[in-house]
Design a protein around this motif. Structure first.
Motif, PDB file in Angstrom:
ATOM      1  N   ASN A 120       0.812  -1.219   0.000  1.00  0.00           N
ATOM      2  CA  ASN A 120       0.000   0.000   0.000  1.00  0.00           C
ATOM      3  C   ASN A 120       0.844   1.266   0.000  1.00  0.00           C
ATOM      4  O   ASN A 120       0.309   2.365   0.138  1.00  0.00           O
ATOM      5  CB  ASN A 120      -0.939   0.008   1.212  1.00  0.00           C
ATOM      6  CG  ASN A 120      -1.933  -1.127   1.162  1.00  0.00           C
ATOM      7  OD1 ASN A 120      -2.532  -1.381   0.117  1.00  0.00           O
ATOM      8  ND2 ASN A 120      -2.102  -1.818   2.268  1.00  0.00           N
ATOM      9  N   GLY A 121       2.176   1.125  -0.096  1.00  0.00           N
ATOM     10  CA  GLY A 121       3.050   2.289  -0.092  1.00  0.00           C
ATOM     11  C   GLY A 121       3.303   2.866   1.287  1.00  0.00           C
ATOM     12  O   GLY A 121       3.636   4.041   1.428  1.00  0.00           O
ATOM     13  N   VAL A 122       3.173   2.011   2.302  1.00  0.00           N
ATOM     14  CA  VAL A 122       3.413   2.436   3.687  1.00  0.00           C
ATOM     15  C   VAL A 122       4.747   1.859   4.149  1.00  0.00           C
ATOM     16  O   VAL A 122       5.046   0.680   3.937  1.00  0.00           O
ATOM     17  CB  VAL A 122       2.266   1.955   4.617  1.00  0.00           C
ATOM     18  CG1 VAL A 122       2.567   2.253   6.070  1.00  0.00           C
ATOM     19  CG2 VAL A 122       0.955   2.611   4.185  1.00  0.00           C
ATOM     20  N   ILE A 123       5.543   2.690   4.804  1.00  0.00           N
ATOM     21  CA  ILE A 123       6.863   2.281   5.289  1.00  0.00           C
ATOM     22  C   ILE A 123       6.685   1.370   6.498  1.00  0.00           C
ATOM     23  O   ILE A 123       6.005   1.728   7.462  1.00  0.00           O
ATOM     24  CB  ILE A 123       7.700   3.513   5.658  1.00  0.00           C
ATOM     25  CG1 ILE A 123       7.882   4.402   4.430  1.00  0.00           C
ATOM     26  CG2 ILE A 123       9.046   3.108   6.245  1.00  0.00           C
ATOM     27  CD1 ILE A 123       8.397   5.786   4.725  1.00  0.00           C
ATOM     28  N   THR A 124       7.289   0.189   6.445  1.00  0.00           N
ATOM     29  CA  THR A 124       7.162  -0.768   7.549  1.00  0.00           C
ATOM     30  C   THR A 124       8.450  -0.928   8.349  1.00  0.00           C
ATOM     31  O   THR A 124       8.419  -1.439   9.461  1.00  0.00           O
ATOM     32  CB  THR A 124       6.730  -2.149   7.029  1.00  0.00           C
ATOM     33  OG1 THR A 124       7.706  -2.621   6.091  1.00  0.00           O
ATOM     34  CG2 THR A 124       5.354  -2.080   6.368  1.00  0.00           C
ATOM     35  N   HIS A 125       9.573  -0.502   7.785  1.00  0.00           N
ATOM     36  CA  HIS A 125      10.865  -0.657   8.479  1.00  0.00           C
ATOM     37  C   HIS A 125      11.867   0.327   7.895  1.00  0.00           C
ATOM     38  O   HIS A 125      11.919   0.511   6.683  1.00  0.00           O
ATOM     39  CB  HIS A 125      11.391  -2.084   8.296  1.00  0.00           C
ATOM     40  CG  HIS A 125      12.808  -2.262   8.720  1.00  0.00           C
ATOM     41  ND1 HIS A 125      13.179  -2.365  10.043  1.00  0.00           N
ATOM     42  CD2 HIS A 125      13.953  -2.336   8.009  1.00  0.00           C
ATOM     43  CE1 HIS A 125      14.494  -2.505  10.113  1.00  0.00           C
ATOM     44  NE2 HIS A 125      14.982  -2.487   8.886  1.00  0.00           N
ATOM     45  N   VAL A 126      12.658   0.968   8.782  1.00  0.00           N
ATOM     46  CA  VAL A 126      13.765   1.827   8.370  1.00  0.00           C
ATOM     47  C   VAL A 126      14.909   1.605   9.342  1.00  0.00           C
ATOM     48  O   VAL A 126      14.704   1.581  10.562  1.00  0.00           O
ATOM     49  CB  VAL A 126      13.389   3.323   8.366  1.00  0.00           C
ATOM     50  CG1 VAL A 126      14.602   4.198   8.068  1.00  0.00           C
ATOM     51  CG2 VAL A 126      12.279   3.610   7.381  1.00  0.00           C
ATOM     52  N   ALA A 127      16.121   1.441   8.816  1.00  0.00           N
ATOM     53  CA  ALA A 127      17.321   1.341   9.650  1.00  0.00           C
ATOM     54  C   ALA A 127      18.472   2.022   8.919  1.00  0.00           C
ATOM     55  O   ALA A 127      18.719   1.738   7.746  1.00  0.00           O
ATOM     56  CB  ALA A 127      17.674  -0.116   9.936  1.00  0.00           C
ATOM     57  N   PHE A 128      19.132   2.942   9.610  1.00  0.00           N
ATOM     58  CA  PHE A 128      20.292   3.632   9.048  1.00  0.00           C
ATOM     59  C   PHE A 128      21.552   2.893   9.447  1.00  0.00           C
ATOM     60  O   PHE A 128      21.665   2.411  10.580  1.00  0.00           O
ATOM     61  CB  PHE A 128      20.381   5.057   9.604  1.00  0.00           C
ATOM     62  CG  PHE A 128      19.341   6.001   9.070  1.00  0.00           C
ATOM     63  CD1 PHE A 128      19.658   6.899   8.061  1.00  0.00           C
ATOM     64  CD2 PHE A 128      18.051   6.008   9.582  1.00  0.00           C
ATOM     65  CE1 PHE A 128      18.715   7.779   7.577  1.00  0.00           C
ATOM     66  CE2 PHE A 128      17.094   6.892   9.105  1.00  0.00           C
ATOM     67  CZ  PHE A 128      17.424   7.776   8.099  1.00  0.00           C
ATOM     68  N   GLU A 129      22.510   2.824   8.541  1.00  0.00           N
ATOM     69  CA  GLU A 129      23.836   2.277   8.843  1.00  0.00           C
ATOM     70  C   GLU A 129      24.744   3.474   9.074  1.00  0.00           C
ATOM     71  O   GLU A 129      24.995   4.268   8.161  1.00  0.00           O
ATOM     72  CB  GLU A 129      24.351   1.448   7.672  1.00  0.00           C
ATOM     73  CG  GLU A 129      25.726   0.849   7.913  1.00  0.00           C
ATOM     74  CD  GLU A 129      26.248   0.102   6.706  1.00  0.00           C
ATOM     75  OE1 GLU A 129      27.444   0.253   6.403  1.00  0.00           O
ATOM     76  OE2 GLU A 129      25.457  -0.613   6.066  1.00  0.00           O
ATOM     77  N   GLY A 130      25.208   3.632  10.296  1.00  0.00           N
ATOM     78  CA  GLY A 130      26.026   4.782  10.655  1.00  0.00           C
ATOM     79  C   GLY A 130      25.150   5.984  10.977  1.00  0.00           C
ATOM     80  O   GLY A 130      23.943   5.882  11.129  1.00  0.00           O
ATOM     81  N   GLY A 131      25.787   7.140  11.087  1.00  0.00           N
ATOM     82  CA  GLY A 131      25.060   8.357  11.433  1.00  0.00           C
ATOM     83  C   GLY A 131      24.922   8.522  12.924  1.00  0.00           C
ATOM     84  O   GLY A 131      25.454   7.733  13.713  1.00  0.00           O
ATOM     85  N   CYS A 132      24.227   9.543  13.339  1.00  0.00           N
ATOM     86  CA  CYS A 132      23.987   9.816  14.763  1.00  0.00           C
ATOM     87  C   CYS A 132      22.946   8.822  15.268  1.00  0.00           C
ATOM     88  O   CYS A 132      21.774   8.922  14.899  1.00  0.00           O
ATOM     89  CB  CYS A 132      23.511  11.246  14.956  1.00  0.00           C
ATOM     90  SG  CYS A 132      24.658  12.492  14.342  1.00  0.00           S
ATOM     91  N   ASP A 133      23.373   7.891  16.069  1.00  0.00           N
ATOM     92  CA  ASP A 133      22.552   6.742  16.460  1.00  0.00           C
ATOM     93  C   ASP A 133      21.164   7.124  16.957  1.00  0.00           C
ATOM     94  O   ASP A 133      20.163   6.621  16.447  1.00  0.00           O
ATOM     95  CB  ASP A 133      23.296   5.908  17.500  1.00  0.00           C
ATOM     96  CG  ASP A 133      22.616   4.581  17.765  1.00  0.00           C
ATOM     97  OD1 ASP A 133      22.313   3.865  16.796  1.00  0.00           O
ATOM     98  OD2 ASP A 133      22.398   4.275  18.952  1.00  0.00           O
ATOM     99  N   GLY A 134      21.087   7.995  17.928  1.00  0.00           N
ATOM    100  CA  GLY A 134      19.785   8.357  18.489  1.00  0.00           C
ATOM    101  C   GLY A 134      18.903   9.071  17.489  1.00  0.00           C
ATOM    102  O   GLY A 134      17.700   8.801  17.398  1.00  0.00           O
ATOM    103  N   ASN A 135      19.490   9.978  16.730  1.00  0.00           N
ATOM    104  CA  ASN A 135      18.704  10.725  15.749  1.00  0.00           C
ATOM    105  C   ASN A 135      18.178   9.829  14.636  1.00  0.00           C
ATOM    106  O   ASN A 135      17.009   9.928  14.252  1.00  0.00           O
ATOM    107  CB  ASN A 135      19.532  11.864  15.145  1.00  0.00           C
ATOM    108  CG  ASN A 135      19.774  12.975  16.133  1.00  0.00           C
ATOM    109  OD1 ASN A 135      19.015  13.165  17.075  1.00  0.00           O
ATOM    110  ND2 ASN A 135      20.851  13.707  15.934  1.00  0.00           N
ATOM    111  N   THR A 136      19.031   8.958  14.109  1.00  0.00           N
ATOM    112  CA  THR A 136      18.574   8.100  13.022  1.00  0.00           C
ATOM    113  C   THR A 136      17.537   7.090  13.504  1.00  0.00           C
ATOM    114  O   THR A 136      16.585   6.786  12.781  1.00  0.00           O
ATOM    115  CB  THR A 136      19.741   7.396  12.310  1.00  0.00           C
ATOM    116  OG1 THR A 136      20.508   6.667  13.261  1.00  0.00           O
ATOM    117  CG2 THR A 136      20.641   8.403  11.603  1.00  0.00           C
ATOM    118  N   LYS A 137      17.706   6.592  14.723  1.00  0.00           N
ATOM    119  CA  LYS A 137      16.684   5.686  15.282  1.00  0.00           C
ATOM    120  C   LYS A 137      15.369   6.428  15.477  1.00  0.00           C
ATOM    121  O   LYS A 137      14.295   5.876  15.240  1.00  0.00           O
ATOM    122  CB  LYS A 137      17.152   5.086  16.603  1.00  0.00           C
ATOM    123  CG  LYS A 137      18.180   3.994  16.437  1.00  0.00           C
ATOM    124  CD  LYS A 137      18.609   3.443  17.787  1.00  0.00           C
ATOM    125  CE  LYS A 137      19.656   2.355  17.618  1.00  0.00           C
ATOM    126  NZ  LYS A 137      20.188   1.912  18.925  1.00  0.00           N
ATOM    127  N   GLY A 138      15.451   7.680  15.918  1.00  0.00           N
ATOM    128  CA  GLY A 138      14.244   8.487  16.106  1.00  0.00           C
ATOM    129  C   GLY A 138      13.523   8.742  14.793  1.00  0.00           C
ATOM    130  O   GLY A 138      12.301   8.589  14.703  1.00  0.00           O
TER     131      GLY A 138
END
Length: 84
Positions: free
Chosen positions: A20-38
């Motif tokens: 349906n075009g809905v995001i079900t999962h996102v994970a960043f590799e690297g970056g500012c850990d707390g910000n990317t998780k947020g």
């Protein structure tokens, strides 16, 4: 899907989108850990177009892009059929 980022501390973004075009999962590799998780938690469950509209153009430290902007670029690439 995996998108290799450019111009940010993060190196890649892994994401999944349902039929349906809905995001079900996102994970960043690297970056500012707390910000990317947020950012990842905030966009999960939202439609791709909504996230692109909200995040595109966000700048980090004058780089002309940011991790959120790179996510918008990744989602745009997915829409265009260009994501892995």
């Amino acid at each position: 899907m995996i998108y290799k980022t450019k111009g940010t501390c993060s190196r890649a973004i892994e994401f999944d989108i349902d039929d349906n075009g809905v995001i079900t999962h996102v994970a960043f590799e690297g970056g500012c850990d707390g910000n990317t998780k947020g950012v990842a938690k905030l966009v999960e469950g939202l439609p791709v177009d909504t996230v692109i509209d909200k995040l595109q153009g966000i700048d980090c430290r004058g780089r002309g892009t940011s991790c959120p902007d790179q996510l918008a670029k990744a989602l745009s690439a997915w829409k265009a059929g260009e994501a892995e």
